[in-house]
Design a protein around this motif. Structure first.
Motif, PDB file in Angstrom:
ATOM      1  N   PRO A   1      -9.588  49.310   8.769  1.00 12.64           N
ATOM      2  CA  PRO A   1     -11.048  49.320   8.601  1.00 12.64           C
ATOM      3  C   PRO A   1     -11.528  49.344   7.153  1.00 12.64           C
ATOM      4  O   PRO A   1     -12.407  48.551   6.774  1.00 12.64           O
ATOM      5  CB  PRO A   1     -11.479  50.579   9.356  1.00 12.64           C
ATOM      6  N   ASP A   2     -10.991  50.236   6.317  1.00  6.77           N
ATOM      7  CA  ASP A   2     -11.463  50.313   4.934  1.00  6.77           C
ATOM      8  C   ASP A   2     -11.097  49.057   4.150  1.00  6.77           C
ATOM      9  O   ASP A   2     -11.885  48.561   3.336  1.00  6.77           O
ATOM     10  CB  ASP A   2     -10.883  51.545   4.238  1.00  6.77           C
ATOM     11  N   ALA A   3      -9.895  48.540   4.385  1.00  6.93           N
ATOM     12  CA  ALA A   3      -9.488  47.313   3.707  1.00  6.93           C
ATOM     13  C   ALA A   3     -10.370  46.146   4.130  1.00  6.93           C
ATOM     14  O   ALA A   3     -10.728  45.289   3.310  1.00  6.93           O
ATOM     15  CB  ALA A   3      -8.019  47.011   4.001  1.00  6.93           C
ATOM     16  N   LYS A   4     -10.742  46.122   5.410  1.00  5.94           N
ATOM     17  CA  LYS A   4     -11.584  45.024   5.881  1.00  5.94           C
ATOM     18  C   LYS A   4     -12.971  45.083   5.246  1.00  5.94           C
ATOM     19  O   LYS A   4     -13.563  44.052   4.923  1.00  5.94           O
ATOM     20  CB  LYS A   4     -11.706  45.051   7.408  1.00  5.94           C
ATOM     21  N   VAL A   5     -13.502  46.293   5.057  1.00  9.78           N
ATOM     22  CA  VAL A   5     -14.798  46.419   4.374  1.00  9.78           C
ATOM     23  C   VAL A   5     -14.710  45.808   2.975  1.00  9.78           C
ATOM     24  O   VAL A   5     -15.607  45.061   2.552  1.00  9.78           O
ATOM     25  CB  VAL A   5     -15.226  47.899   4.289  1.00  9.78           C
ATOM     26  N   ASN A   6     -13.637  46.082   2.269  1.00  7.51           N
ATOM     27  CA  ASN A   6     -13.514  45.542   0.911  1.00  7.51           C
ATOM     28  C   ASN A   6     -13.183  44.058   0.896  1.00  7.51           C
ATOM     29  O   ASN A   6     -13.550  43.357  -0.047  1.00  7.51           O
ATOM     30  CB  ASN A   6     -12.496  46.360   0.118  1.00  7.51           C
ATOM     31  N   TYR A   7     -12.521  43.587   1.934  1.00  3.76           N
ATOM     32  CA  TYR A   7     -12.364  42.144   2.098  1.00  3.76           C
ATOM     33  C   TYR A   7     -13.729  41.486   2.224  1.00  3.76           C
ATOM     34  O   TYR A   7     -14.007  40.448   1.605  1.00  3.76           O
ATOM     35  CB  TYR A   7     -11.502  41.858   3.331  1.00  3.76           C
ATOM     36  N   GLU A   8     -14.614  42.099   3.014  1.00  2.00           N
ATOM     37  CA  GLU A   8     -15.954  41.540   3.210  1.00  2.00           C
ATOM     38  C   GLU A   8     -16.824  41.708   1.970  1.00  2.00           C
ATOM     39  O   GLU A   8     -17.684  40.874   1.688  1.00  2.00           O
ATOM     40  CB  GLU A   8     -16.598  42.199   4.422  1.00  2.00           C
ATOM     41  N   ARG A   9     -16.588  42.777   1.200  1.00  2.00           N
ATOM     42  CA  ARG A   9     -17.339  42.959  -0.044  1.00  2.00           C
ATOM     43  C   ARG A   9     -16.921  41.973  -1.115  1.00  2.00           C
ATOM     44  O   ARG A   9     -17.689  41.687  -2.034  1.00  2.00           O
ATOM     45  CB  ARG A   9     -17.129  44.390  -0.575  1.00  2.00           C
ATOM     46  N   TRP A  10     -15.687  41.501  -1.015  1.00  3.22           N
ATOM     47  CA  TRP A  10     -15.218  40.472  -1.953  1.00  3.22           C
ATOM     48  C   TRP A  10     -15.969  39.190  -1.624  1.00  3.22           C
ATOM     49  O   TRP A  10     -15.688  38.512  -0.638  1.00  3.22           O
ATOM     50  CB  TRP A  10     -13.709  40.281  -1.831  1.00  3.22           C
ATOM     51  N   ASP A  11     -16.915  38.855  -2.434  1.00  8.08           N
ATOM     52  CA  ASP A  11     -17.788  37.715  -2.161  1.00  8.08           C
ATOM     53  C   ASP A  11     -17.209  36.480  -2.825  1.00  8.08           C
ATOM     54  O   ASP A  11     -17.766  35.923  -3.775  1.00  8.08           O
ATOM     55  CB  ASP A  11     -19.203  38.003  -2.669  1.00  8.08           C
TER      56      ASP A  11
ATOM     57  N   CYS B   1      -3.071  40.059  -2.160  1.00 10.30           N
ATOM     58  CA  CYS B   1      -3.445  41.143  -1.252  1.00 10.30           C
ATOM     59  C   CYS B   1      -2.602  41.097   0.017  1.00 10.30           C
ATOM     60  O   CYS B   1      -2.396  40.030   0.598  1.00 10.30           O
ATOM     61  CB  CYS B   1      -4.925  41.038  -0.868  1.00 10.30           C
ATOM     62  N   GLY B   2      -2.134  42.268   0.434  1.00 13.16           N
ATOM     63  CA  GLY B   2      -1.345  42.368   1.644  1.00 13.16           C
ATOM     64  C   GLY B   2      -2.176  42.782   2.836  1.00 13.16           C
ATOM     65  O   GLY B   2      -3.403  42.922   2.757  1.00 13.16           O
ATOM     66  N   PRO B   3      -1.515  43.025   3.978  1.00 14.88           N
ATOM     67  CA  PRO B   3      -2.214  43.248   5.246  1.00 14.88           C
ATOM     68  C   PRO B   3      -2.634  44.698   5.494  1.00 14.88           C
ATOM     69  O   PRO B   3      -3.135  45.006   6.568  1.00 14.88           O
ATOM     70  CB  PRO B   3      -1.177  42.816   6.287  1.00 14.88           C
ATOM     71  N   GLY B   4      -2.444  45.588   4.509  1.00 13.39           N
ATOM     72  CA  GLY B   4      -2.773  46.996   4.703  1.00 13.39           C
ATOM     73  C   GLY B   4      -3.759  47.501   3.668  1.00 13.39           C
ATOM     74  O   GLY B   4      -4.468  46.729   3.027  1.00 13.39           O
ATOM     75  N   ASN B   5      -3.757  48.818   3.477  1.00 16.76           N
ATOM     76  CA  ASN B   5      -4.711  49.417   2.545  1.00 16.76           C
ATOM     77  C   ASN B   5      -4.393  49.103   1.093  1.00 16.76           C
ATOM     78  O   ASN B   5      -5.294  49.132   0.248  1.00 16.76           O
ATOM     79  CB  ASN B   5      -4.776  50.928   2.761  1.00 16.76           C
ATOM     80  N   ASN B   6      -3.136  48.810   0.775  1.00 15.56           N
ATOM     81  CA  ASN B   6      -2.814  48.365  -0.575  1.00 15.56           C
ATOM     82  C   ASN B   6      -3.559  47.068  -0.887  1.00 15.56           C
ATOM     83  O   ASN B   6      -4.083  46.884  -1.986  1.00 15.56           O
ATOM     84  CB  ASN B   6      -1.302  48.178  -0.703  1.00 15.56           C
ATOM     85  N   GLY B   7      -3.637  46.192   0.114  1.00 19.25           N
ATOM     86  CA  GLY B   7      -4.426  44.978  -0.046  1.00 19.25           C
ATOM     87  C   GLY B   7      -5.901  45.279  -0.234  1.00 19.25           C
ATOM     88  O   GLY B   7      -6.604  44.597  -0.987  1.00 19.25           O
ATOM     89  N   GLY B   8      -6.390  46.330   0.452  1.00 19.49           N
ATOM     90  CA  GLY B   8      -7.780  46.736   0.272  1.00 19.49           C
ATOM     91  C   GLY B   8      -8.062  47.148  -1.157  1.00 19.49           C
ATOM     92  O   GLY B   8      -9.108  46.800  -1.732  1.00 19.49           O
TER      93      GLY B   8
ATOM     94  N   GLY C   1      -1.623  37.589   5.637  1.00 22.28           N
ATOM     95  CA  GLY C   1      -1.989  38.237   6.891  1.00 22.28           C
ATOM     96  C   GLY C   1      -3.337  37.778   7.393  1.00 22.28           C
ATOM     97  O   GLY C   1      -4.034  36.981   6.761  1.00 22.28           O
ATOM     98  N   ASP C   2      -3.709  38.304   8.537  1.00 19.14           N
ATOM     99  CA  ASP C   2      -4.949  37.944   9.223  1.00 19.14           C
ATOM    100  C   ASP C   2      -6.047  38.919   8.798  1.00 19.14           C
ATOM    101  O   ASP C   2      -5.912  40.127   9.015  1.00 19.14           O
ATOM    102  CB  ASP C   2      -4.718  38.031  10.737  1.00 19.14           C
ATOM    103  N   PRO C   3      -7.139  38.430   8.197  1.00 17.89           N
ATOM    104  CA  PRO C   3      -8.194  39.356   7.764  1.00 17.89           C
ATOM    105  C   PRO C   3      -8.790  40.162   8.908  1.00 17.89           C
ATOM    106  O   PRO C   3      -9.251  41.282   8.696  1.00 17.89           O
ATOM    107  CB  PRO C   3      -9.236  38.439   7.117  1.00 17.89           C
ATOM    108  N   ASP C   4      -8.781  39.608  10.124  1.00 19.65           N
ATOM    109  CA  ASP C   4      -9.327  40.336  11.271  1.00 19.65           C
ATOM    110  C   ASP C   4      -8.474  41.532  11.667  1.00 19.65           C
ATOM    111  O   ASP C   4      -8.931  42.411  12.417  1.00 19.65           O
ATOM    112  CB  ASP C   4      -9.482  39.401  12.475  1.00 19.65           C
ATOM    113  N   LYS C   5      -7.231  41.591  11.174  1.00 18.65           N
ATOM    114  CA  LYS C   5      -6.329  42.682  11.526  1.00 18.65           C
ATOM    115  C   LYS C   5      -6.173  43.707  10.401  1.00 18.65           C
ATOM    116  O   LYS C   5      -5.338  44.609  10.493  1.00 18.65           O
ATOM    117  CB  LYS C   5      -4.960  42.118  11.914  1.00 18.65           C
ATOM    118  N   LEU C   6      -6.962  43.570   9.349  1.00 19.30           N
ATOM    119  CA  LEU C   6      -6.899  44.538   8.261  1.00 19.30           C
ATOM    120  C   LEU C   6      -7.362  45.911   8.752  1.00 19.30           C
ATOM    121  O   LEU C   6      -8.221  46.008   9.622  1.00 19.30           O
ATOM    122  CB  LEU C   6      -7.803  44.094   7.109  1.00 19.30           C
TER     123      LEU C   6
END
Length: 215
Positions: free
Chosen positions: A94-104, A58-65, A87-92
């Motif tokens: 918004p939508d990518a960060k939601v899916n980062y957090e959904r990835w349990d 996963c990359g640092p943008g929406n493709n990573g999301g 990359g830094d998950p805190d800098k993803l």
């Protein structure tokens, strides 16, 4: 003649749909991830019959999301899934960060463990950089990928939108040294992009399939 889109045209289509209230960016990301999983199972039906092992980059943008959606869906299917985040998950976004957090699940930092873990995977998912990339792939990414190419290769590799390193508008490599991910299958959305059919595109994309995400 098949219509090919530029990255800017695709972004405009997505943005118009979001602004109209027809869909949210998060919904489009979910549809894209589901489209990738569907395409993988259509291309390799044996993967749908039993759990396997996947490595998702996963990359640092929406493709990573999109990649985080794929990882979650495969895990729900019963797969063993390893995720590497560049990359830094805190800098993803918004939508990518939601899916980062959904990835349990555990997320591995980018590093030398990638080669040993990814080399024996049944499926490698490239969701590092998408159609908007207009600069060379960072050296620290390419160094690991080059080692992976030189050693045991994953049995199958799929790219989300374009293989990382390929310019979606030109089919060229900004670094001009062919630092482009080589995959067996590329899954893109709505319509093919210019880069899929131009210059290096056909060689690096493998088979390109288009998935409808409701645009």
């Amino acid at each position: 003649m098949t219509e090919l889109l530029t990255a800017a045209q695709m972004r405009a289509i997505e943005q118009a749909a979001i602004e109209s209230g027809e869909v949210t960016g998060l919904e489009l990301m979910e549809r894209a991830g589901r489209g990738v999983v569907d395409a993988v199972f259509e291309e390799w039906p044996e993967l749908a019959k039993a759990p396997h092992r996947a490595v998702v980059l996963c990359g640092p943008g929406n493709n990573g999301g999109d990649g985080f959606v794929v990882a979650r869906l495969l895990k729900e299917w019963g797969w063993e899934v390893e995720v590497f985040l560049y990359g830094d998950p805190d800098k993803l976004p918004p939508d990518a960060k939601v899916n980062y957090e959904r990835w349990d699940g555990k997320t591995n930092a980018w590093g030398p463990n990638l080669v040993s873990i990814a080399g024996s995977a049944d499926l490698l998912v490239d969701s590092l950089f998408g159609i908007g990339l207009n600069r060379p792939v960072p050296d620290e990414i390419w160094e690991e990928i080059a080692v992976l190419y030189g050693g045991p290769r994953p049995k199958r590799a799929v790219a989300i939108d374009v293989p990382s390193g390929l310019n979606g508008d030109t089919g060229l490599d900004p670094a001009e040294d062919c630092s482009i991910f080589v995959v067996d299958l590329t899954v893109t959305f709505h319509k093919k992009k210019v880069g899929h059919e131009s210059n290096f595109g056909p060689d690096f994309c493998g088979k390109t399939v288009v998935k409808d995400i409701g645009l």
